[in-house]
Design a protein around this motif. Structure first.
Motif, short mmCIF file in Angstrom:
data_model
loop_
_atom_site.label_atom_id
_atom_site.label_comp_id
_atom_site.label_asym_id
_atom_site.label_seq_id
_atom_site.Cartn_x
_atom_site.Cartn_y
_atom_site.Cartn_z
N TYR A 63 0.85 -1.19 0.00
CA TYR A 63 0.00 0.00 0.00
C TYR A 63 0.89 1.23 0.00
N THR A 64 0.28 2.38 -0.26
CA THR A 64 1.01 3.64 -0.39
C THR A 64 0.41 4.67 0.56
N ASP A 65 1.27 5.53 1.11
CA ASP A 65 0.76 6.62 1.96
C ASP A 65 -0.43 7.28 1.26
N ASN A 66 -1.45 7.57 2.05
CA ASN A 66 -2.66 8.19 1.52
C ASN A 66 -3.04 9.38 2.39
N PRO A 67 -2.93 10.64 1.90
CA PRO A 67 -2.57 10.99 0.53
C PRO A 67 -1.07 10.85 0.29
N PRO A 68 -0.65 10.73 -0.96
CA PRO A 68 -1.44 10.86 -2.17
C PRO A 68 -2.20 9.59 -2.51
N GLY A 69 -1.75 8.43 -2.07
CA GLY A 69 -2.43 7.16 -2.36
C GLY A 69 -2.22 6.69 -3.78
N GLN A 70 -2.38 5.39 -3.95
CA GLN A 70 -2.25 4.80 -5.28
C GLN A 70 -3.41 3.82 -5.50
N ALA A 71 -4.27 4.15 -6.44
CA ALA A 71 -5.33 3.24 -6.85
C ALA A 71 -4.76 2.31 -7.91
N LYS A 72 -5.31 1.09 -8.01
CA LYS A 72 -4.83 0.11 -8.99
C LYS A 72 -6.00 -0.54 -9.71
N TYR A 73 -5.80 -0.81 -10.98
CA TYR A 73 -6.75 -1.55 -11.81
C TYR A 73 -5.98 -2.76 -12.34
N VAL A 74 -6.33 -3.96 -11.88
CA VAL A 74 -5.50 -5.16 -12.04
C VAL A 74 -6.24 -6.23 -12.83
N THR A 75 -5.55 -6.88 -13.77
CA THR A 75 -6.13 -8.02 -14.47
C THR A 75 -5.02 -9.03 -14.79
N CYS A 76 -5.44 -10.22 -15.14
CA CYS A 76 -4.51 -11.31 -15.44
C CYS A 76 -4.52 -11.57 -16.94
N ALA A 77 -3.36 -11.45 -17.58
CA ALA A 77 -3.26 -11.70 -19.02
C ALA A 77 -3.01 -13.17 -19.33
N ASP A 143 5.86 3.92 -0.17
CA ASP A 143 5.39 2.54 -0.16
C ASP A 143 5.60 1.86 1.19
N HIS A 144 4.64 0.99 1.53
CA HIS A 144 4.70 0.23 2.77
C HIS A 144 4.21 -1.19 2.50
N ASP A 145 4.50 -2.08 3.45
CA ASP A 145 4.11 -3.48 3.33
C ASP A 145 3.60 -3.99 4.66
N VAL A 146 2.65 -4.89 4.57
CA VAL A 146 2.18 -5.67 5.72
C VAL A 146 2.33 -7.12 5.31
#
Length: 195
Positions: A63-77, A143-146
């Protein structure tokens, strides 16, 4: 396109209509008018990523600090992934909960997650390929991780891949030492609901 909001507010599953014949298949994996009508805003594109993974590769929870935040649109090719969205937003009604979608090269679903949500994927077969659009360019300082294996989150990760073979989870060095959910909260690193 069928669009369904997930159990986590701010995340959606998108299932495209596929048109096939003896030459192959055509589909629209993103359409601004339908997406905007369902979600309330278009996808803001700042970066597009592609990742290829062996069976058992587990990436996230990122995940990303919010704000600014990062939205994602994800699909599998190609191949298959379990895509998991985790609500990391302090104050959210679904804080600490998760939902998942199977994204693969059969149903060709996509997942959209708003800024502030955590994201993880597990590859369910070799050479699985995920592509995703991001609303913010990669910014390592944000950026951060859990840990995706944190027992407090109780994520029900599959233990068998799409081909029926057992999965041995493989995490990056960074994801292997990611904070627990509780530690990220204690350290004040989680986003706030409504930010």
């Amino acid at each position: 396109m069928q669009i369904r909001e997930l159990a986590i507010s701010g995340a959606w599953e998108l299932t495209p209509k596929q048109f096939g014949d003896d030459r192959g298949v055509f589909l629209e994996w993103y359409k601004a008018t339908e997406f905007t009508a369902a979600v309330g805003a278009p996808v803001m594109l700042a970066q597009a990523n592609c990742s290829v993974s062996a069976a058992g590769v587990l990436r996230g929870i990122h995940y990303t600090d919010n704000p600014p935040g990062q939205a994602k649109y994800v699909t599998c090719a190609r191949g298959a992934f379990l895509d998991v969205v985790v609500d990391l937003r302090v104050g959210s009604p679904t804080f600490g909960q998760w939902d998942s979608v199977l994204i693969d090269d059969v149903d060709r679903r996509a997942v959209y997650l708003s800024a502030g949500l955590g994201h993880a994927i597990l590859s369910l077969e070799d050479n699985s390929t995920v592509i995703y659009l991001c609303s913010l360019e990669y910014s390592p300082e944000l950026d951060h991780d859990v840990s995706p294996l944190d027992p407090d989150l109780r994520i029900d990760w599959p233990t068998v891949g799409r081909n029926g073979e057992p999965l041995d989870y493989s995490l990056s060095a960074k994801d292997s030492v990611a904070r627990s959910f509780a530690q990220a909260r204690a350290d004040g690193l989680l986003p706030t609901f409504g930010a």
